[in-house]
Motif scaffolding. Structure first.
Motif, PDB file in Angstrom:
ATOM      1  N   ARG A   6       0.854  -1.204   0.000  1.00 34.61           N
ATOM      2  CA  ARG A   6       0.000   0.000   0.000  1.00 34.61           C
ATOM      3  C   ARG A   6       0.882   1.243   0.000  1.00 34.61           C
ATOM      4  O   ARG A   6       2.025   1.242   0.441  1.00 34.61           O
ATOM      5  CB  ARG A   6      -0.976  -0.012   1.179  1.00 34.61           C
ATOM      6  CG  ARG A   6      -0.557   0.089   2.649  1.00 34.61           C
ATOM      7  CD  ARG A   6       0.813   0.159   3.033  1.00 34.61           C
ATOM      8  NE  ARG A   6       1.061   0.236   4.455  1.00 34.61           N
ATOM      9  CZ  ARG A   6       1.763   1.211   5.051  1.00 34.61           C
ATOM     10  NH1 ARG A   6       2.314   2.158   4.342  1.00 34.61           N
ATOM     11  NH2 ARG A   6       1.953   1.197   6.340  1.00 34.61           N
ATOM     12  N   ALA A   8       0.444   5.083   1.476  1.00 38.61           N
ATOM     13  CA  ALA A   8      -0.450   5.661   2.477  1.00 38.61           C
ATOM     14  C   ALA A   8      -0.129   7.134   2.762  1.00 38.61           C
ATOM     15  O   ALA A   8       0.321   7.483   3.849  1.00 38.61           O
ATOM     16  CB  ALA A   8      -0.346   4.833   3.765  1.00 38.61           C
ATOM     17  N   SER A  10      -0.772  11.243   3.432  1.00 39.94           N
ATOM     18  CA  SER A  10      -1.754  12.036   4.183  1.00 39.94           C
ATOM     19  C   SER A  10      -2.136  13.239   3.329  1.00 39.94           C
ATOM     20  O   SER A  10      -1.233  13.955   2.869  1.00 39.94           O
ATOM     21  CB  SER A  10      -1.157  12.528   5.499  1.00 39.94           C
ATOM     22  OG  SER A  10      -0.760  11.429   6.269  1.00 39.94           O
ATOM     23  N   GLU A  43      -4.483   8.688   4.409  1.00 44.20           N
ATOM     24  CA  GLU A  43      -4.405   8.728   5.881  1.00 44.20           C
ATOM     25  C   GLU A  43      -4.848  10.121   6.336  1.00 44.20           C
ATOM     26  O   GLU A  43      -4.036  11.030   6.524  1.00 44.20           O
ATOM     27  CB  GLU A  43      -2.990   8.362   6.331  1.00 44.20           C
ATOM     28  CG  GLU A  43      -2.646   6.935   5.893  1.00 44.20           C
ATOM     29  CD  GLU A  43      -1.722   6.168   6.814  1.00 44.20           C
ATOM     30  OE1 GLU A  43      -0.798   6.765   7.381  1.00 44.20           O
ATOM     31  OE2 GLU A  43      -1.943   4.947   6.969  1.00 44.20           O
ATOM     32  N   TYR A 194      -1.844   7.904  14.572  1.00 42.39           N
ATOM     33  CA  TYR A 194      -1.167   7.182  13.495  1.00 42.39           C
ATOM     34  C   TYR A 194      -0.845   5.722  13.835  1.00 42.39           C
ATOM     35  O   TYR A 194      -1.183   4.805  13.074  1.00 42.39           O
ATOM     36  CB  TYR A 194       0.109   7.943  13.107  1.00 42.39           C
ATOM     37  CG  TYR A 194       1.072   7.113  12.291  1.00 42.39           C
ATOM     38  CD1 TYR A 194       0.753   6.719  10.988  1.00 42.39           C
ATOM     39  CD2 TYR A 194       2.283   6.671  12.832  1.00 42.39           C
ATOM     40  CE1 TYR A 194       1.618   5.925  10.248  1.00 42.39           C
ATOM     41  CE2 TYR A 194       3.154   5.884  12.096  1.00 42.39           C
ATOM     42  CZ  TYR A 194       2.817   5.514  10.807  1.00 42.39           C
ATOM     43  OH  TYR A 194       3.666   4.716  10.082  1.00 42.39           O
ATOM     44  N   VAL A 198      -2.656   2.811  11.610  1.00 48.13           N
ATOM     45  CA  VAL A 198      -1.858   2.157  10.569  1.00 48.13           C
ATOM     46  C   VAL A 198      -1.842   0.630  10.764  1.00 48.13           C
ATOM     47  O   VAL A 198      -1.962  -0.138   9.805  1.00 48.13           O
ATOM     48  CB  VAL A 198      -0.434   2.782  10.537  1.00 48.13           C
ATOM     49  CG1 VAL A 198       0.483   2.184  11.569  1.00 48.13           C
ATOM     50  CG2 VAL A 198       0.197   2.676   9.178  1.00 48.13           C
ATOM     51  N   ARG A 212       7.973   1.684   3.349  1.00 48.36           N
ATOM     52  CA  ARG A 212       7.911   3.106   3.735  1.00 48.36           C
ATOM     53  C   ARG A 212       9.325   3.571   4.047  1.00 48.36           C
ATOM     54  O   ARG A 212      10.260   2.762   4.119  1.00 48.36           O
ATOM     55  CB  ARG A 212       6.974   3.306   4.924  1.00 48.36           C
ATOM     56  CG  ARG A 212       7.349   2.490   6.127  1.00 48.36           C
ATOM     57  CD  ARG A 212       6.274   2.614   7.202  1.00 48.36           C
ATOM     58  NE  ARG A 212       6.557   1.742   8.334  1.00 48.36           N
ATOM     59  CZ  ARG A 212       5.664   1.330   9.181  1.00 48.36           C
ATOM     60  NH1 ARG A 212       4.402   1.681   9.046  1.00 48.36           N
ATOM     61  NH2 ARG A 212       5.999   0.567  10.206  1.00 48.36           N
ATOM     62  N   LEU A 216      10.681   5.704   9.577  1.00 54.78           N
ATOM     63  CA  LEU A 216       9.634   5.045  10.365  1.00 54.78           C
ATOM     64  C   LEU A 216      10.094   3.693  10.926  1.00 54.78           C
ATOM     65  O   LEU A 216       9.299   2.944  11.483  1.00 54.78           O
ATOM     66  CB  LEU A 216       8.361   4.881   9.525  1.00 54.78           C
ATOM     67  CG  LEU A 216       7.628   6.219   9.335  1.00 54.78           C
ATOM     68  CD1 LEU A 216       6.589   6.124   8.232  1.00 54.78           C
ATOM     69  CD2 LEU A 216       6.977   6.681  10.633  1.00 54.78           C
TER      70      LEU A 216
HETATM   71  N1  GLU Z   1       0.788   8.582   6.342  1.00 54.90           N
HETATM   72  C1  GLU Z   1       2.113   8.154   6.679  1.00 54.90           C
HETATM   73  C2  GLU Z   1       3.131   9.080   6.018  1.00 54.90           C
HETATM   74  O1  GLU Z   1       2.782   9.741   5.048  1.00 54.90           O
HETATM   75  C3  GLU Z   1       2.303   6.746   6.213  1.00 54.90           C
HETATM   76  C4  GLU Z   1       3.377   6.043   6.891  1.00 54.90           C
HETATM   77  C5  GLU Z   1       3.337   4.550   6.620  1.00 54.90           C
HETATM   78  O2  GLU Z   1       3.510   4.175   5.459  1.00 54.90           O
HETATM   79  O3  GLU Z   1       3.116   3.799   7.548  1.00 54.90           O
HETATM   80  O4  GLU Z   1       4.245   9.181   6.479  1.00 54.90           O
END
Ligand code: GLU
Length: 296
Positions: A6, A8, A10, A43, A194, A198, A212, A216
């Protein structure tokens, strides 16, 4: 088993080259697998920062880049009941606690301690509300005092036992549930956060590979912990490199020069944008080059 990935983003800003890299890594992994799927999740739980026009801009940028997704787009704003249910399950087992602290109270406590306790990504919550008894919490909750819900990371560690996760670049990593301290799982203002959303949604969308940015990587310690506590499956991980600006810092939404809208307006083709993002994925800091070629 087909790979399900995926992207994701924001909808709180425009997509930039860092996002393109993230989307590309996820897209290629899914397309390289027979029957694989590449999903798109907006998100959008951070409602104070979400702006309506960004949903469509994100989707248009992906289409322009030929990074087409499978199936309907999932919006987290429509999934709040699932996050509330997950939080309730953690509450029933005493794995989260209400936190009534304001930022100011936390800062004063750090000052009182002489130095803030440090986590992997900076100072961590000093545990003020963790020690409140049920009898102390009750009247505060009943009076409607604003509160967040925090993970009790020490209790969580006792419940999960030893855990690890596998990352395509970093290998097998042992989970440290307290790496980021007692993180917020439900914010005061929006009722979720978050880390919880998630994890719940990656399971809901049956994501097999979470791809990602490496910023993270520490959050994944929290995510594996939550997956275990909530009885959710363990995905594989791939934390890719970040796209860095000239100062060697991660691109942020304020780096307008690298937004897809700007690059497009400056005459870059979709394949050039994809190639730039990919170079960054191989560790080449390119935004300097980009700005130089702009000026030239
Ligand atoms: N919305 C998060 C971001 O843009 C997604 C992070 C993830 O992929 O878990 O950083």
């Amino acid at each position: 088993m087909p790979v399900i990935t995926r992207f994701a983003p924001s909808p709180t800003g425009r997509l930039h080259l860092g996002h393109v890299l993230a989307a590309q890594v996820a897209w290629e992994l899914a397309r390289g697998s027979a029957g694989g799927k590449f999903l798109l999740r907006q998100e959008d739980i951070d409602s104070p920062r979400v702006r309506e026009e960004f949903y469509a801009e994100i989707e248009q940028d992906l289409e322009w880049l030929d990074l087409h997704w499978d199936g309907p787009v999932l919006r987290q704003s429509g999934r709040v009941a699932a996050y509330t249910e997950a939080l309730a399950s953690l509450r029933e087992r005493g794995l989260v606690y209400p936190c009534f602290c304001t930022r100011r109270v936390i800062q004063d406590e750090w000052a009182r301690m002489g130095a803030a306790p440090q986590g992997e990504q900076g100072p961590i919550y000093p545990g003020i509300c963790r020690v409140l008894s049920a009898a102390e919490q009750k009247p505060m909750l009943e009076s409607g005092a604003a509160h967040a819900w925090r993970l009790d990371s020490q209790k969580a560690a006792c419940h999960t036992g030893r855990l690890s996760f596998h990352d395509a670049r970093f290998g097998e990593i042992e989970v440290r549930p307290d790496l980021l301290g007692d993180v917020v799982l439900a914010r005061k203002d929006i009722g979720t956060a978050y880390h919880l959303a998630v994890v719940v949604d990656d399971a809901f969308q049956a994501v097999t590979h979470v791809t990602r940015g490496e910023d993270l990587l520490e959050a994944t310690h929290v995510h594996r912990t939550l997956q275990q506590l909530l009885g959710l499956p363990e995905p594989q991980y791939h934390h890719h490199r970040l796209v860095l600006d000239q100062a060697g810092k991660r691109l942020a939404k304020r780096n307008d020069a690298a937004s897809i809208t700007e690059l497009r307006a400056a005459g870059y083709s979709a394949s050039e944008v994809l190639a730039l993002a990919k170079q960054a994925g191989h560790g080449h800091s390119l935004v300097g080059d980009l700005e130089r070629s702009h000026r030239g």
